[in-house]
Motif scaffolding. Structure first.
Motif, PDB file in Angstrom:
ATOM      1  N   PRO A  56      29.258  48.167  41.274  1.00  0.00           N
ATOM      2  CA  PRO A  56      28.792  48.256  42.659  1.00  0.00           C
ATOM      3  C   PRO A  56      27.448  47.581  42.922  1.00  0.00           C
ATOM      4  N   GLY A  57      26.556  47.568  41.952  1.00  0.00           N
ATOM      5  CA  GLY A  57      25.263  46.908  42.116  1.00  0.00           C
ATOM      6  C   GLY A  57      25.220  45.522  41.520  1.00  0.00           C
ATOM      7  N   GLY A  58      26.317  45.067  40.947  1.00  0.00           N
ATOM      8  CA  GLY A  58      26.365  43.773  40.272  1.00  0.00           C
ATOM      9  C   GLY A  58      26.518  42.615  41.234  1.00  0.00           C
ATOM     10  N   GLN A  59      25.962  41.462  40.827  1.00  0.00           N
ATOM     11  CA  GLN A  59      26.059  40.242  41.622  1.00  0.00           C
ATOM     12  C   GLN A  59      26.359  39.066  40.710  1.00  0.00           C
ATOM     13  N   VAL A  60      27.358  38.282  41.086  1.00  0.00           N
ATOM     14  CA  VAL A  60      27.663  37.044  40.373  1.00  0.00           C
ATOM     15  C   VAL A  60      27.660  35.915  41.384  1.00  0.00           C
ATOM     16  N   SER A  61      26.785  34.924  41.169  1.00  0.00           N
ATOM     17  CA  SER A  61      26.743  33.730  42.004  1.00  0.00           C
ATOM     18  C   SER A  61      27.272  32.588  41.149  1.00  0.00           C
ATOM     19  N   GLY A  62      28.579  32.428  41.145  1.00  0.00           N
ATOM     20  CA  GLY A  62      29.245  31.419  40.334  1.00  0.00           C
ATOM     21  C   GLY A  62      30.700  31.787  40.176  1.00  0.00           C
ATOM     22  N   ASP A  63      31.453  30.902  39.581  1.00  0.00           N
ATOM     23  CA  ASP A  63      32.892  31.121  39.406  1.00  0.00           C
ATOM     24  C   ASP A  63      33.160  32.078  38.251  1.00  0.00           C
ATOM     25  N   ILE A  64      34.260  32.832  38.373  1.00  0.00           N
ATOM     26  CA  ILE A  64      34.696  33.746  37.322  1.00  0.00           C
ATOM     27  C   ILE A  64      36.116  33.365  36.920  1.00  0.00           C
ATOM     28  N   ALA A  65      36.353  33.244  35.614  1.00  0.00           N
ATOM     29  CA  ALA A  65      37.694  32.980  35.084  1.00  0.00           C
ATOM     30  C   ALA A  65      37.959  34.015  33.988  1.00  0.00           C
ATOM     31  N   ALA A  66      39.028  34.805  34.160  1.00  0.00           N
ATOM     32  CA  ALA A  66      39.367  35.859  33.204  1.00  0.00           C
ATOM     33  C   ALA A  66      40.820  36.254  33.393  1.00  0.00           C
ATOM     34  N   GLU A  67      41.292  37.161  32.551  1.00  0.00           N
ATOM     35  CA  GLU A  67      42.641  37.697  32.725  1.00  0.00           C
ATOM     36  C   GLU A  67      42.684  38.683  33.889  1.00  0.00           C
ATOM     37  N   HIS A  68      41.693  39.576  33.946  1.00  0.00           N
ATOM     38  CA  HIS A  68      41.660  40.647  34.939  1.00  0.00           C
ATOM     39  C   HIS A  68      40.240  40.731  35.487  1.00  0.00           C
ATOM     40  N   VAL A  69      40.092  40.709  36.812  1.00  0.00           N
ATOM     41  CA  VAL A  69      38.772  40.780  37.433  1.00  0.00           C
ATOM     42  C   VAL A  69      38.772  41.935  38.432  1.00  0.00           C
ATOM     43  N   VAL A  70      37.755  42.792  38.321  1.00  0.00           N
ATOM     44  CA  VAL A  70      37.567  43.913  39.239  1.00  0.00           C
ATOM     45  C   VAL A  70      36.215  43.723  39.898  1.00  0.00           C
ATOM     46  N   GLY A  77      31.532  32.930  44.744  1.00  0.00           N
ATOM     47  CA  GLY A  77      32.128  31.895  43.911  1.00  0.00           C
ATOM     48  C   GLY A  77      33.622  32.105  43.834  1.00  0.00           C
ATOM     49  N   ASN A  78      34.307  31.203  43.188  1.00  0.00           N
ATOM     50  CA  ASN A  78      35.764  31.278  43.079  1.00  0.00           C
ATOM     51  C   ASN A  78      36.165  32.160  41.897  1.00  0.00           C
ATOM     52  N   ILE A  79      37.260  32.888  42.066  1.00  0.00           N
ATOM     53  CA  ILE A  79      37.773  33.748  41.006  1.00  0.00           C
ATOM     54  C   ILE A  79      39.167  33.265  40.621  1.00  0.00           C
ATOM     55  N   THR A  80      39.362  33.043  39.317  1.00  0.00           N
ATOM     56  CA  THR A  80      40.672  32.681  38.786  1.00  0.00           C
ATOM     57  C   THR A  80      41.029  33.711  37.738  1.00  0.00           C
ATOM     58  N   ALA A  81      42.165  34.390  37.940  1.00  0.00           N
ATOM     59  CA  ALA A  81      42.600  35.409  36.984  1.00  0.00           C
ATOM     60  C   ALA A  81      44.067  35.175  36.651  1.00  0.00           C
ATOM     61  N   VAL A  85      43.458  40.370  40.186  1.00  0.00           N
ATOM     62  CA  VAL A  85      42.131  40.530  40.792  1.00  0.00           C
ATOM     63  C   VAL A  85      42.191  41.763  41.686  1.00  0.00           C
ATOM     64  N   GLU A  86      41.204  42.647  41.523  1.00  0.00           N
ATOM     65  CA  GLU A  86      41.076  43.830  42.376  1.00  0.00           C
ATOM     66  C   GLU A  86      39.731  43.763  43.080  1.00  0.00           C
ATOM     67  N   ILE A  87      39.755  43.834  44.404  1.00  0.00           N
ATOM     68  CA  ILE A  87      38.521  43.912  45.179  1.00  0.00           C
ATOM     69  C   ILE A  87      38.455  45.329  45.721  1.00  0.00           C
ATOM     70  N   LEU A  88      37.499  46.096  45.205  1.00  0.00           N
ATOM     71  CA  LEU A  88      37.373  47.501  45.581  1.00  0.00           C
ATOM     72  C   LEU A  88      36.706  47.641  46.939  1.00  0.00           C
ATOM     73  N   ALA A  89      36.728  48.846  47.496  1.00  0.00           N
ATOM     74  CA  ALA A  89      36.165  49.098  48.824  1.00  0.00           C
ATOM     75  C   ALA A  89      34.700  48.674  48.912  1.00  0.00           C
ATOM     76  N   GLY A  95      34.660  33.246  48.442  1.00  0.00           N
ATOM     77  CA  GLY A  95      35.207  32.162  47.645  1.00  0.00           C
ATOM     78  C   GLY A  95      36.713  32.236  47.593  1.00  0.00           C
ATOM     79  N   ASP A  96      37.300  31.326  46.860  1.00  0.00           N
ATOM     80  CA  ASP A  96      38.754  31.299  46.698  1.00  0.00           C
ATOM     81  C   ASP A  96      39.157  32.211  45.552  1.00  0.00           C
ATOM     82  N   VAL A  97      40.340  32.807  45.679  1.00  0.00           N
ATOM     83  CA  VAL A  97      40.892  33.654  44.621  1.00  0.00           C
ATOM     84  C   VAL A  97      42.250  33.096  44.237  1.00  0.00           C
ATOM     85  N   LYS A  98      42.421  32.834  42.940  1.00  0.00           N
ATOM     86  CA  LYS A  98      43.703  32.343  42.431  1.00  0.00           C
ATOM     87  C   LYS A  98      44.182  33.321  41.364  1.00  0.00           C
ATOM     88  N   THR A  99      45.282  34.002  41.654  1.00  0.00           N
ATOM     89  CA  THR A  99      45.819  35.020  40.758  1.00  0.00           C
ATOM     90  C   THR A  99      47.256  35.333  41.158  1.00  0.00           C
TER      91      THR A  99
END
Length: 119
Positions: A56-70, A77-81, A85-89, A95-99
């Motif tokens: 909840p307090g985390g910040q990522v300014s950049g792309d993320i590539a992983a198997e599972h992203v919450v 940034g863009n997320i590729t999983a 990919v789960e975007i919580l409340a 960014g773009d999400v590819k999953t």
């Protein structure tokens, strides 16, 4: 939403877990071979992760590539999983999400385009 909940546990007891604490700031590319939990700030890409959890307090300014992203914090940034990919409340993604599987909880914020930064 804990990294160690059954829902987000990606591997067995021998899986490597990296935690970026609330006071931590990382600038550059982070290659996380196992699971990663971000409660601090990362400016740069996160790649090769198994499970990446942005608290909840985390910040990522950049792309993320992983198997599972919450995402419970903020990702600009863009997320590729390859799995999900789960975007919580409490989450915000710009960014773009590819999953193959996307879950967006009620109250989450998801903006397709990453805003341009002007100096």
């Amino acid at each position: 939403m804990g990294l160690f909940d059954k829902k987000t546990r990606a591997g067995g007891p021998d899986e490597m877990v990296t935690v970026v604490g609330a006071e931590a700031f990382i600038q550059g590319v982070l290659n996380a071979k196992g699971s990663l939990r971000v409660d601090g700030r990362i400016e740069g890409a996160v790649s090769e992760g198994r499970t990446v959890v942005v608290g909840p307090g985390g910040q990522v300014s950049g792309d993320i590539a992983a198997e599972h992203v919450v995402v419970g914090g903020t990702v600009s940034g863009n997320i590729t999983a390859s799995g999900q990919v789960e975007i919580l409340a409490s989450g915000r993604v710009q960014g773009d999400v590819k999953t193959p599987r996307l879950t967006v909880e009620d109250g989450a914020e998801f903006f397709k385009d990453v805003p341009e930064v002007h100096d």
